[in-house]
Design a protein around this motif. Structure first.
Motif, PDB file in Angstrom:
ATOM      1  N   VAL A   1       0.862  -1.182   0.000  1.00  0.00           N
ATOM      2  CA  VAL A   1       0.000   0.000   0.000  1.00  0.00           C
ATOM      3  C   VAL A   1       0.908   1.244   0.000  1.00  0.00           C
ATOM      4  O   VAL A   1       1.893   1.303   0.749  1.00  0.00           O
ATOM      5  CB  VAL A   1      -0.924   0.028   1.227  1.00  0.00           C
ATOM      6  CG1 VAL A   1      -1.871   1.228   1.155  1.00  0.00           C
ATOM      7  CG2 VAL A   1      -1.722  -1.267   1.339  1.00  0.00           C
TER       8      VAL A   1
ATOM      9  N   TYR B   1       1.021   5.611   0.218  1.00  0.00           N
ATOM     10  CA  TYR B   1       0.303   6.794   0.678  1.00  0.00           C
ATOM     11  C   TYR B   1       1.118   8.055   0.285  1.00  0.00           C
ATOM     12  O   TYR B   1       2.364   8.006   0.190  1.00  0.00           O
ATOM     13  CB  TYR B   1       0.142   6.780   2.203  1.00  0.00           C
ATOM     14  CG  TYR B   1      -0.602   5.576   2.733  1.00  0.00           C
ATOM     15  CD1 TYR B   1      -1.976   5.625   2.895  1.00  0.00           C
ATOM     16  CD2 TYR B   1       0.090   4.406   3.074  1.00  0.00           C
ATOM     17  CE1 TYR B   1      -2.657   4.527   3.401  1.00  0.00           C
ATOM     18  CE2 TYR B   1      -0.587   3.318   3.563  1.00  0.00           C
ATOM     19  CZ  TYR B   1      -1.962   3.376   3.730  1.00  0.00           C
ATOM     20  OH  TYR B   1      -2.634   2.297   4.218  1.00  0.00           O
TER      21      TYR B   1
ATOM     22  N   LYS C   1      -4.276   7.351   0.311  1.00  0.00           N
ATOM     23  CA  LYS C   1      -3.844   6.113  -0.336  1.00  0.00           C
ATOM     24  C   LYS C   1      -3.972   6.255  -1.846  1.00  0.00           C
ATOM     25  O   LYS C   1      -5.045   6.583  -2.367  1.00  0.00           O
ATOM     26  CB  LYS C   1      -4.688   4.925   0.147  1.00  0.00           C
ATOM     27  CG  LYS C   1      -4.242   3.592  -0.441  1.00  0.00           C
ATOM     28  CD  LYS C   1      -4.864   2.395   0.266  1.00  0.00           C
ATOM     29  CE  LYS C   1      -6.364   2.355   0.118  1.00  0.00           C
ATOM     30  NZ  LYS C   1      -6.935   1.130   0.712  1.00  0.00           N
TER      31      LYS C   1
ATOM     32  N   GLU D   1      -2.485   0.305  -4.322  1.00  0.00           N
ATOM     33  CA  GLU D   1      -2.585  -0.909  -3.501  1.00  0.00           C
ATOM     34  C   GLU D   1      -2.497  -2.124  -4.403  1.00  0.00           C
ATOM     35  O   GLU D   1      -3.094  -2.144  -5.493  1.00  0.00           O
ATOM     36  CB  GLU D   1      -3.906  -0.926  -2.725  1.00  0.00           C
ATOM     37  CG  GLU D   1      -4.055  -2.112  -1.775  1.00  0.00           C
ATOM     38  CD  GLU D   1      -5.336  -2.041  -0.963  1.00  0.00           C
ATOM     39  OE1 GLU D   1      -5.436  -2.735   0.054  1.00  0.00           O
ATOM     40  OE2 GLU D   1      -6.250  -1.270  -1.350  1.00  0.00           O
TER      41      GLU D   1
ATOM     42  N   TYR E   1       5.059   3.861   2.286  1.00  0.00           N
ATOM     43  CA  TYR E   1       4.470   2.555   1.941  1.00  0.00           C
ATOM     44  C   TYR E   1       4.442   1.642   3.174  1.00  0.00           C
ATOM     45  O   TYR E   1       5.175   1.859   4.147  1.00  0.00           O
ATOM     46  CB  TYR E   1       5.250   1.873   0.815  1.00  0.00           C
ATOM     47  CG  TYR E   1       6.660   1.478   1.200  1.00  0.00           C
ATOM     48  CD1 TYR E   1       6.919   0.288   1.883  1.00  0.00           C
ATOM     49  CD2 TYR E   1       7.748   2.302   0.868  1.00  0.00           C
ATOM     50  CE1 TYR E   1       8.209  -0.070   2.246  1.00  0.00           C
ATOM     51  CE2 TYR E   1       9.033   1.944   1.224  1.00  0.00           C
ATOM     52  CZ  TYR E   1       9.257   0.749   1.918  1.00  0.00           C
ATOM     53  OH  TYR E   1      10.542   0.408   2.273  1.00  0.00           O
TER      54      TYR E   1
END
Length: 584
Positions: free
Chosen positions: A516, A518, A524, A527, A552
């Protein structure tokens, strides 16, 4: 002043009176012979007490232990069972119900009065005194059912000898002749499908050889002592008004039935017989032949047991040396033949004088089993040394091999004749190991190839030439050495160099990565989840992310020994550079 008068004293008392009827007098019992077989004749004095409708109940019990009658206690004492009822005018009664030879029976009579006033005038009298008699033995008694030879596959035809006595309690002149025996046979220890096999006329003279019969079977009634036991009974007939009439039938008696079960270098024998005498606590002789069913048979043991099914385990030894010592370890490649001679006695005092009753079983052959298993081997596994691995170890490796080898073991209780080895495997430590492969002896190594991870557990077993498998060896397990390192900058500018965010160098034993991304403000933007990681710097919607710093979290699942091993959580930052920058 005149004197006072003397008061009159009055006393009242209530009495309850119960009238008890007298007992029947002079009860006697006598065993007798009738056309119906066993019987006991009862007689007593005429009973004159009681109104019309009074009856006499007849009670019986086994045994002659006296029970004292209690004054004013009516009815039959405990232990007695009512077997009949007659009018009060009767003075005799013949008991023929389920009488057994050699058993003592006690009788009592009780008068039963009718109720003529709503339940207050009925009732029972005091019981009569006890009359006891022992039933005479009016029929023959079987004394032997012995298997002389076993067939049909034995060296001789099957043959069973049956012997009996003459009617022990029948005196000359008691019943008219001529007399006759009728021998019947049923199949099995408890068979009831009796069929006649012999009719023998007799004079009841002690010199007449008419109390023995050798059963060889016939074309219409064959016998097979290999497959079956046989049960016999004998009917006795006398002549009544010129017609042969059955007086009684003996208790049935079967042949001795022998069975065998293989054990480890042993043979377990068991035998039983359904007979009217008792074989408990008596001497039973065990005979063994090492030369086949034709013998010769040597007596190897005398045993005494107390159960209906008798057992003996033959380990090859011979403790009866009068006919020679045949002791030798039983071989699993040989067959041994046996027969048993039982000894029994009648427990009835009238019949105990008949002496020991000996009977042979059929001949039975069997082989011992070999349940000796090999000793479990010792297993070794070339496991990884994680501390010695470099970042380049297993670089670009997608298939792994576990190398196993084992050392056979030996011992005095183990079978050294190993034919093969079985290798068992489980991917996870908590799983049950299943069969992986089998290799023929003397091979003692195996390479488990084409694995996606070295993690797994193994054990090996040895299998004898008879197919018996040893206990598992020691369990060995291999653990993977996980590794994953992520960079902190990449340049997704399309120049073919560092265009994706991927792990550095050589990741090891990665099963799945949940990744993931950000922004610096916590939004976010990307993903993914899969067996590999390759972020191209775009959002999930396909928009190129501008140059800048991103954060991440990578959740890394490794192919380890534990099925639900916790993942490795990697948190960090990565710099995206869109300009042509050399990172070398």
């Amino acid at each position: 002043m005149p004197p006072r008068p003397t008061p009159s004293l009055v006393s009242f008392q209530t009495f309850r009176i119960r009238l008890v009827g007298p007992s029947v007098k002079n009860l006697t019992a006598r065993a007798t012979a009738t056309a119906n077989g066993r019987a006991i004749q009862l007689s007593w004095d005429a009973y004159s007490c009681g109104a019309a409708g009074t009856t006499l109940s007849i009670y019986r019990k086994e045994g002659c232990a006296p029970i004292e009658s209690q004054t004013c206690v009516t009815g039959a004492p405990a232990g007695y069972t009512k077997i009949g009822e007659v009018p009060s005018t009767a003075t005799t009664y013949t008991d023929t119900s389920s009488l057994r030879r050699g058993v003592s029976y006690s009788y009592r009579l009780v008068a039963v009065y009718p109720d003529r006033n709503g339940g207050f005038n009925g009732g029972e009298s005091i019981a009569s005194t006890q009359a006891c008699v022992e039933l005479a033995l009016l029929a023959p008694v079987i004394t032997q059912v012995t298997v002389d030879s076993t067939g049909p596959d034995g060296p001789r035809n099957p043959r069973i000898t049956v012997k009996w006595t003459r009617p022990l309690g029948l005196n000359p002149g008691d019943l008219p002749g001529p007399y006759q025996y009728r021998l019947q046979r049923a199949e099995g220890l408890t068979g009831t499908n009796y069929a006649p096999i012999a009719t023998i006329n007799t004079t009841l003279l002690a010199t007449a050889p008419d109390t023995i019969y050798v059963d060889r079977g016939s074309s219409t009634s064959a016998i097979n002592t290999v497959a079956n036991a046989y049960r016999y009974r004998l009917e006795f007939y006398y002549t009544l008004n010129g017609v042969l009439t059955r007086l009684d039938v003996t208790e049935p008696a079967s042949s001795v039935r022998l069975a065998a079960a293989p054990a480890n270098r042993q043979i377990v024998l068991s035998w039983q017989a359904n007979v009217p005498w008792s074989n408990d606590g008596q001497k039973h002789d065990i005979y063994r032949s090492r030369s086949g069913p034709g013998g010769p048979f040597n007596k190897i043991r005398e045993v005494q047991v107390m159960t209906p099914t008798y057992t003996f385990t033959d380990d090859g030894s011979d403790t009866f040396l009068a006919d020679g010592n045949t002791s030798r370890v039983l071989s699993v490649d040989s067959s041994y033949c046996y027969r048993v001679m039982t000894t029994g006695v009648y427990t009835d005092p009238q019949l105990a004088r008949l002496g020991p009753l000996t009977n042979y079983s059929q001949v039975l052959c069997a082989s011992p089993a070999d349940t000796t298993r090999p000793c479990p081997p010792t297993l070794r596994l070339d496991s990884l040394n994680c501390a010695s691995l470099t970042p380049e170890s297993f670089c670009n490796t997608t298939s792994f091999t576990n190398k196993l080898n084992w050392t056979p073991a030996s011992g005095p209780t183990c079978d050294s004749r190993v034919a093969s080895y079985k290798l068992y495997y489980a991917r996870y430590a908590q799983d049950t190991l299943g069969l992986l492969t089998s290799v023929a002896a003397p091979t003692t190594s195996f390479e488990h190839a084409s694995l996606s991870t070295v993690a797994g557990c193994y054990y090996v077993t040895a299998v004898s030439q008879r197919g018996l498998e040893s206990q598992p060896s020691n369990k060995v397990c291999n653990e993977a050495c996980p590794s994953l390192v992520l960079p902190n900058v990449f340049t997704p500018n399309g120049d073919g160099k560092n265009d994706q965010f991927v792990p550095l160098k050589c990741p090891r034993f990665v099963e799945r990565i949940e990744f993931v991304v950000y922004t610096r403000w916590g939004a976010k933007v990307y993903e993914s989840s899969g067996a590999s990681l390759a972020w191209d710097g775009k959002s999930n919607e396909g928009a190129e992310m501008p140059t800048g710093l991103y954060y991440y979290q990578a959740t890394v699942h490794y192919a380890l020994l534990e099925r639900n091993a916790p993942p490795q959580i990697l948190k960090g930052w990565v710099q995206i550079l869109r300009e042509a920058v050399s990172l070398r």
